[in-house]
Write an enzyme that holds these catalytic residues in place. Structure first.
Site, PDB file in Angstrom:
ATOM      1  CB  CYS A 152      -0.917  -0.004   1.219  1.00 30.37           C
ATOM      2  SG  CYS A 152      -2.055   1.400   1.232  1.00 30.37           S
TER       3      CYS A 152
ATOM      4  CG  HIS B  10      -2.198  -1.945  -9.593  1.00 30.64           C
ATOM      5  ND1 HIS B  10      -3.010  -1.091  -8.879  1.00 30.64           N
ATOM      6  CD2 HIS B  10      -1.223  -2.346  -8.729  1.00 30.64           C
ATOM      7  CE1 HIS B  10      -2.529  -0.956  -7.662  1.00 30.64           C
ATOM      8  NE2 HIS B  10      -1.464  -1.707  -7.536  1.00 30.64           N
TER       9      HIS B  10
ATOM     10  CB  CYS C  82      -4.684   3.798  -5.521  1.00 26.37           C
ATOM     11  SG  CYS C  82      -4.033   2.109  -5.475  1.00 26.37           S
TER      12      CYS C  82
ATOM     13  N   GLY D 118      -1.334   2.157  -7.274  1.00 22.62           N
ATOM     14  CA  GLY D 118      -2.078   2.349  -8.522  1.00 22.62           C
ATOM     15  C   GLY D 118      -1.486   3.455  -9.376  1.00 22.62           C
TER      16      GLY D 118
HETATM   17  N1  LIG Z   1      -6.553  -2.184  -2.262  1.00 24.80           N
HETATM   18  C1  LIG Z   1      -5.135  -2.543  -2.441  1.00 24.80           C
HETATM   19  C2  LIG Z   1      -4.312  -2.157  -1.197  1.00 24.80           C
HETATM   20  C3  LIG Z   1      -4.233  -0.654  -1.011  1.00 24.80           C
HETATM   21  C4  LIG Z   1      -3.469  -0.007  -2.108  1.00 24.80           C
HETATM   22  C5  LIG Z   1      -3.576   1.509  -2.174  1.00 24.80           C
HETATM   23  N2  LIG Z   1      -4.416   2.146  -1.201  1.00 24.80           N
HETATM   24  C6  LIG Z   1      -2.206   2.142  -2.239  1.00 24.80           C
HETATM   25  O1  LIG Z   1      -2.042   3.282  -1.754  1.00 24.80           O
HETATM   26  O2  LIG Z   1      -1.296   1.513  -2.834  1.00 24.80           O
HETATM   27  C7  LIG Z   1      -5.015  -4.053  -2.644  1.00 24.80           C
HETATM   28  O3  LIG Z   1      -5.797  -4.796  -2.042  1.00 24.80           O
HETATM   29  O4  LIG Z   1      -4.125  -4.451  -3.412  1.00 24.80           O
END
Ligand SMILES: N[C@H](CCC[C@H](N)C(=O)O)C(=O)O
Length: 283
Positions: free
Chosen positions: A73, A165, A223, A226
């Protein structure tokens, strides 16, 4: 059990942080589902446990709103670094934080004893479809790859930043109905571990706009991983350049991403909002 917590965010991607150096949370999945609720709980995109590590300054475990554990994250790791530095747990300008996708190195930008932002070495992107993972039987990276969702064909580029992703290029991201299309990618059978889906609009060779539907949390204001995947996809599709800072404009703020031959670097803020305590039956 009384659990102290710290609410922090990176570009509006907000989590509830719990210092677990001295105690264990027995069921973090349940805790995340309960306290992430913005009406019946504290409210957030999930929770982050800051734990002892034998190999780094700390270990980070992150859980989405639905209780699923994220392997990495980007926004949270900057806030973990801020927590460690601001609370004098690790008073260094470079920290190492262990995650389910390996140990990450964070360079802190501090002022008057507080961390304001940081640059994280997120690591190399992984493009092998089997590693994303997808069940799409292709040997090569999925770049501008035709992918059917219901009766529509999309051109996708898939990238793993330690978490999965799927990146799509759009003419007008503001007009996308993410509540409708987001879950269709998130629960698509071709993504056996689900997927985070980024919808990006190219502004220039060093600026992109992005909205995201996150695995396990829905649309978030930002994200970090992301944004990294989006810049990698933009370079692979010829819209942006390597070894150049790309500004990623998200609903909650801006991140600066640089994709080099060795790694992907992410620079962005980390903000503490408030601290508190919550009762939790640690069963
Ligand atoms: N939902 C993502 C984790 C949080 C990623 C995002 N909040 C970031 O800042 O990288 C997953 O399950 O892969």
């Amino acid at each position: 059990m009384n659990i102290p917590f710290t609410k922090m965010h990176g570009c509006g991607n907000d989590y509830i942080y719990i210092n677990c150096f001295d105690h264990t949370i027995e069921n973090p999945e349940d805790l995340s589902r309960t306290i992430s609720n913005r009406h019946f709980g504290i409210g957030g995109d999930g929770i982050v446990l800051i734990c002892h590590s034998d190999v780094a300054d700390a270990k980070m475990r992150m859980f989405n709103i639905d209780g699923s554990e994220g392997k990495m994250c980007g926004n949270a790791i900057r806030c973990v670094a801020k927590y460690l530095y601001d609370h004098n747990i690790a008073c260094k300008e470079t920290l190492e934080i262990d995650t389910l996708s390996g140990v990450k190195i964070i360079k802190l930008h501090t002022e008057n004893g507080k961390m304001l932002s940081a640059t994280v070495d997120i690591g190399e992107p992984m493009l092998d479809p089997a590693i994303i993972p997808t069940l799409i039987e292709e040997q090569n990276a999925l770049i501008n790859f035709p992918f059917q969702v219901d009766d529509e064909i999309f051109a996708i580029t898939t990238v793993s930043m330690g978490n999965p992703h799927c990146v799509l290029f759009c003419d007008d991201i503001d007009s996308i109905n993410l509540q409708h299309i987001g879950p269709k990618f998130e629960h698509h059978p071709m993504f056996p571990e689900s997927v985070n889906t980024e919808f990006i609009q190219i502004e220039s060779r060093n600026c992109i706009r992005m909205r995201v539907w996150e695995r396990g949390s829905g649309e978030t204001l930002a994200c970090g991983t992301g944004a990294c995947a989006a810049v990698v996809a933009a370079v692979l599709n010829g819209h942006c350049d390597k070894d150049t800072d790309v500004i990623v404009k998200l609903l909650g703020g801006e991140l600066i991403i640089r994709y080099t031959d060795e790694s992907v670097l992410m620079t962005g803020p980390a903000v503490q909002v408030f601290e508190g305590e919550i009762q939790w039956n640690n069963k």
